[in-house]
Design a protein around this motif. Structure first.
Motif, short mmCIF file in Angstrom:
data_model
loop_
_atom_site.label_atom_id
_atom_site.label_comp_id
_atom_site.label_asym_id
_atom_site.label_seq_id
_atom_site.Cartn_x
_atom_site.Cartn_y
_atom_site.Cartn_z
N PRO A 1 22.21 14.19 34.77
CA PRO A 1 20.95 13.73 35.35
C PRO A 1 19.77 13.99 34.42
N LEU A 2 18.83 13.03 34.39
CA LEU A 2 17.64 13.16 33.56
C LEU A 2 16.61 14.02 34.29
N LEU A 3 15.92 14.88 33.55
CA LEU A 3 14.98 15.83 34.14
C LEU A 3 13.57 15.60 33.61
N ASN A 4 12.59 15.79 34.47
CA ASN A 4 11.18 15.74 34.07
C ASN A 4 10.72 17.16 33.76
N TRP A 5 10.96 17.58 32.54
CA TRP A 5 10.79 18.98 32.18
C TRP A 5 9.34 19.46 32.36
N ALA A 6 8.39 18.71 31.88
CA ALA A 6 7.00 19.18 31.89
C ALA A 6 6.22 18.72 33.11
N THR A 7 6.77 17.83 33.91
CA THR A 7 6.04 17.31 35.07
C THR A 7 6.65 17.71 36.40
N ASP A 8 7.82 18.32 36.39
CA ASP A 8 8.45 18.80 37.62
C ASP A 8 7.97 20.24 37.88
N PRO A 9 7.38 20.53 39.05
CA PRO A 9 6.91 21.89 39.32
C PRO A 9 7.98 22.96 39.20
N ASN A 10 9.24 22.60 39.43
CA ASN A 10 10.33 23.57 39.34
C ASN A 10 10.79 23.81 37.91
N LEU A 11 10.45 22.89 37.00
CA LEU A 11 10.91 23.00 35.61
C LEU A 11 9.79 23.27 34.61
N ALA A 12 8.53 23.07 35.03
CA ALA A 12 7.41 23.22 34.10
C ALA A 12 7.32 24.64 33.56
N MET A 13 7.52 25.64 34.44
CA MET A 13 7.46 27.02 33.98
C MET A 13 8.54 27.32 32.95
N ILE A 14 9.75 26.79 33.18
CA ILE A 14 10.83 26.99 32.21
C ILE A 14 10.48 26.35 30.87
N SER A 15 9.87 25.17 30.91
CA SER A 15 9.47 24.48 29.68
C SER A 15 8.46 25.29 28.89
N VAL A 16 7.47 25.84 29.59
CA VAL A 16 6.43 26.61 28.92
C VAL A 16 7.00 27.92 28.37
N ILE A 17 7.90 28.55 29.10
CA ILE A 17 8.53 29.79 28.62
C ILE A 17 9.32 29.53 27.35
N ILE A 18 10.11 28.44 27.35
CA ILE A 18 10.89 28.09 26.16
C ILE A 18 9.98 27.87 24.96
N SER A 19 8.90 27.14 25.16
CA SER A 19 7.96 26.85 24.07
C SER A 19 7.33 28.13 23.53
N THR A 20 6.93 29.02 24.43
CA THR A 20 6.27 30.26 24.00
C THR A 20 7.25 31.18 23.27
N VAL A 21 8.47 31.26 23.76
CA VAL A 21 9.48 32.09 23.09
C VAL A 21 9.72 31.57 21.68
N TRP A 22 9.79 30.26 21.54
CA TRP A 22 9.98 29.67 20.21
C TRP A 22 8.83 30.03 19.28
N MET A 23 7.60 30.04 19.82
CA MET A 23 6.43 30.39 19.01
C MET A 23 6.45 31.86 18.61
N ASN A 24 6.86 32.75 19.52
CA ASN A 24 6.80 34.19 19.27
C ASN A 24 8.01 34.72 18.52
N LEU A 25 9.05 33.92 18.45
CA LEU A 25 10.31 34.42 17.92
C LEU A 25 10.23 34.77 16.44
N GLY A 26 9.42 34.04 15.67
CA GLY A 26 9.31 34.30 14.24
C GLY A 26 8.81 35.70 13.95
N PHE A 27 7.76 36.11 14.66
CA PHE A 27 7.21 37.47 14.46
C PHE A 27 8.22 38.52 14.88
N ALA A 28 8.81 38.36 16.06
CA ALA A 28 9.78 39.34 16.54
C ALA A 28 10.96 39.46 15.58
N PHE A 29 11.47 38.32 15.11
CA PHE A 29 12.60 38.33 14.18
C PHE A 29 12.24 39.06 12.89
N LEU A 30 11.07 38.75 12.32
CA LEU A 30 10.70 39.31 11.03
C LEU A 30 10.56 40.83 11.11
#
Length: 318
Positions: A171-200
């Motif tokens: 099934p196709l999902l509305n990741w950024a526009t579904d209230p149940n999935l928007a938080m997951i989308s933002v968490i994934i994006s933020t983790v990706w942004m912060n991961l470089g510093f944590a890894f280094l």
């Protein structure tokens, strides 16, 4: 004979009291000189902190005790009324709950993935330097570029995730526009942004581990999972604790990705505390309530950080 007496009188040795007084004067003169140099070098930093940190902080506390008009001027003294109104507001409490879910998700995933990637990159294999560069490359990506990148991935029509789902007949999902999935989308994006510093930072801790200890545990037949949790983690615990504190505080302060990706929506599902403050202050002109929210957010961050130092630091091995 008189001349020799005069010479002896002129070249007499100073008494103990005179030496003590001279030493005290010299010491006080040196202390005053050190104080002048300290003020000379610290003065610009103290001035900048006073103008951009201390004054805004005190002004925020002051504004939180009043009602303000649209231009931010005080009108009526409200005392703790702004705080009481916030803590009884369903919208603010929902924002507080969303922020806690977001912070816990970002904090846990960033630490877990940072540890996994740092451990994997510390193994010397072919092309390991290439993967180290890839893992730390998110540090050089701006928030706006990251938001565009992830909005493209989460796009319901042309997004990569939905294309893969269509290929697999899922099934196709509305990741950024579904209230149940928007938080997951933002968490994934933020983790990706912060991961470089944590890894280094964690990777540098892995590089400082003594190889002889690993050789001894390998000879004794200790498995890799047991060695990771009972040898590696205790050895890098100071660095892990540092990354934990920084990631935790930065997650509470998240604003850019929220603003660019979801603008607090849909249906306020990602309306975190910092974005809620921004809306009240700069969109609604309610500076008194925004100031009260800022004070509450500061208290929450300080309290939870204190609890981390109080309880998690006990498990740190220095």
């Amino acid at each position: 004979m008189d001349e020799s007496k005069n010479i002896i009188h002129e070249t007499r040795i100073p008494t103990l009291a005179e030496n003590t007084g001279l030493f005290k004067k010299t010491k006080m003169r040196a202390q005053r000189t050190n104080q002048r140099y300290a003020l000379l070098f610290l003065g610009p930093s103290i001035l900048l902190l006073a103008v951009f940190i201390f004054y805004p902080m005190l002004k925020t506390i002051y504004l939180s005790l009043f009602l303000t008009n649209g231009s931010g001027h005080n009108t009526v003294f409200a005392g703790l009324g702004n705080y009481a109104a916030l803590l009884s507001s369903p919208g603010y409490l929902a924002s507080l709950m969303s922020t806690l879910i977001y912070v816990v998700g970002v904090w846990a995933l960033t630490l877990a993935l940072g540890l996994i990637l740092a451990n994997a990159a510390s193994v010397k294999v072919r092309a390991s330097s290439f993967f180290r560069t890839i893992f730390s490359s998110t540090m050089g990506v701006s928030i706006s570029v990251s938001a565009i990148f992830w909005l493209f991935i989460f796009n319901p029509s042309i997004g990569i995730l939905n294309q893969i789902a269509a290929f697999l007949h899922l099934p196709l999902l509305n990741w950024a526009t579904d209230p149940n999935l928007a938080m997951i989308s933002v968490i994934i994006s933020t983790v990706w942004m912060n991961l470089g510093f944590a890894f280094l930072v964690l990777f540098s801790a892995f590089q400082s581990l003594p190889l002889s200890l690993y050789e001894e545990t390998a000879i004794e037949g200790v498995g890799p999972v047991y060695r990771f949790f009972h040898v590696t983690i205790p050895l890098i615990s100071p660095t892990l604790f540092f990354v934990s504190i920084i990631t935790f505080i930065e997650a509470f302060k998240s604003f850019g990705l929220i603003d660019l990706m979801t603008a607090g929506g849909p249906n306020n599902a990602t309306n975190l505390l910092v974005y809620h403050i921004y809306q009240n202050a700069f969109l609604n002109g309610n500076y008194s309530q925004a100031s009260a929210e800022s004070v509450i957010l500061t208290i929450i961050i300080a309290l939870l950080t204190f609890l981390q130092f109080r309880y998690l630091e006990r498990k740190v091995s220095y």
